[in-house]
Design a protein around this motif. Structure first.
Motif, PDB file in Angstrom:
ATOM      1  N   LEU A   1      -8.546   1.985 -16.140  1.00 57.09           N
ATOM      2  CA  LEU A   1      -7.066   1.916 -14.818  1.00 57.09           C
ATOM      3  C   LEU A   1      -6.228   1.966 -15.580  1.00 57.09           C
ATOM      4  O   LEU A   1      -5.463   1.921 -16.219  1.00 57.09           O
ATOM      5  N   ILE A   2      -5.316   3.550 -14.393  1.00 53.03           N
ATOM      6  CA  ILE A   2      -3.658   3.323 -15.021  1.00 53.03           C
ATOM      7  C   ILE A   2      -3.145   3.320 -13.765  1.00 53.03           C
ATOM      8  O   ILE A   2      -3.770   3.633 -12.121  1.00 53.03           O
ATOM      9  N   HIS A   3      -1.813   2.319 -13.255  1.00 54.65           N
ATOM     10  CA  HIS A   3      -1.600   2.226 -12.105  1.00 54.65           C
ATOM     11  C   HIS A   3      -0.061   3.598 -11.920  1.00 54.65           C
ATOM     12  O   HIS A   3       0.224   3.124 -12.941  1.00 54.65           O
ATOM     13  N   VAL A   4      -0.536   4.406 -10.555  1.00 50.43           N
ATOM     14  CA  VAL A   4       0.839   5.094 -10.613  1.00 50.43           C
ATOM     15  C   VAL A   4       1.694   4.986  -9.343  1.00 50.43           C
ATOM     16  O   VAL A   4       2.150   5.110  -9.613  1.00 50.43           O
ATOM     17  N   GLY A   5       1.515   3.489  -8.815  1.00 50.69           N
ATOM     18  CA  GLY A   5       2.380   3.119  -7.662  1.00 50.69           C
ATOM     19  C   GLY A   5       1.574   2.156  -6.540  1.00 50.69           C
ATOM     20  O   GLY A   5       0.193   2.200  -6.930  1.00 50.69           O
ATOM     21  N   SER A   6       2.719   1.196  -6.325  1.00 50.57           N
ATOM     22  CA  SER A   6       2.215   0.945  -5.243  1.00 50.57           C
ATOM     23  C   SER A   6       2.504   1.438  -3.675  1.00 50.57           C
ATOM     24  O   SER A   6       3.649   1.423  -3.777  1.00 50.57           O
ATOM     25  N   LEU A   7       1.927   0.657  -2.100  1.00 51.07           N
ATOM     26  CA  LEU A   7       2.679   0.720  -1.354  1.00 51.07           C
ATOM     27  C   LEU A   7       2.724   0.152   0.071  1.00 51.07           C
ATOM     28  O   LEU A   7       1.718  -0.490   0.383  1.00 51.07           O
ATOM     29  N   ALA A   8       3.705  -1.195  -0.522  1.00 58.41           N
ATOM     30  CA  ALA A   8       3.154  -1.846   0.967  1.00 58.41           C
ATOM     31  C   ALA A   8       3.946  -1.314   2.165  1.00 58.41           C
ATOM     32  O   ALA A   8       4.709  -0.470   2.331  1.00 58.41           O
ATOM     33  N   LEU A   9       2.824  -2.400   3.221  1.00 54.49           N
ATOM     34  CA  LEU A   9       2.957  -1.923   4.358  1.00 54.49           C
ATOM     35  C   LEU A   9       3.449  -2.838   4.948  1.00 54.49           C
ATOM     36  O   LEU A   9       2.612  -3.917   5.447  1.00 54.49           O
ATOM     37  N   GLY A  10       3.852  -2.646   6.282  1.00 52.67           N
ATOM     38  CA  GLY A  10       4.596  -3.480   7.815  1.00 52.67           C
ATOM     39  C   GLY A  10       4.376  -3.389   8.770  1.00 52.67           C
ATOM     40  O   GLY A  10       4.753  -2.452   9.047  1.00 52.67           O
ATOM     41  N   LEU A  11       5.179  -4.081   8.928  1.00 57.50           N
ATOM     42  CA  LEU A  11       5.483  -3.501  11.172  1.00 57.50           C
ATOM     43  C   LEU A  11       6.896  -3.413  10.859  1.00 57.50           C
ATOM     44  O   LEU A  11       7.991  -4.645  10.079  1.00 57.50           O
ATOM     45  N   PRO A  12       7.558  -2.295  11.051  1.00 56.99           N
ATOM     46  CA  PRO A  12       8.861  -2.896  11.226  1.00 56.99           C
ATOM     47  C   PRO A  12       9.009  -3.932  11.778  1.00 56.99           C
ATOM     48  O   PRO A  12       8.790  -4.031  12.724  1.00 56.99           O
TER      49      PRO A  12
END
Length: 65
Positions: free
Chosen positions: A37-48
């Protein structure tokens, strides 16, 4: 990452791209394949944070093929 952020926004979600992560904090189920595996980024999601409920531009069922 940009496309994911834009899609999340269209769904009424708040998106926060994260470019770095501590490898030791990766999910434990990834341990068996960690050498592939190679980590290329993360995306945190939530309600505004708002007083109004978000109004999605796209319906979830429209995203399924």
């Amino acid at each position: 990452m940009q496309t994911l952020s834009l899609a999340a926004t269209d769904l009424g979600l708040a998106a926060c791209p994260i470019g770095a992560i501590d490898a030791s904090s990766s999910a434990s189920f990834l341990t068996p394949c960690q050498d592939r595996l190679i980590h290329v980024g993360s995306l945190a999601l939530g309600l505004p944070r708002t007083d109004e409920a978000p109004t999605p531009v796209l319906r979830l069922q429209d995203l399924h093929h």
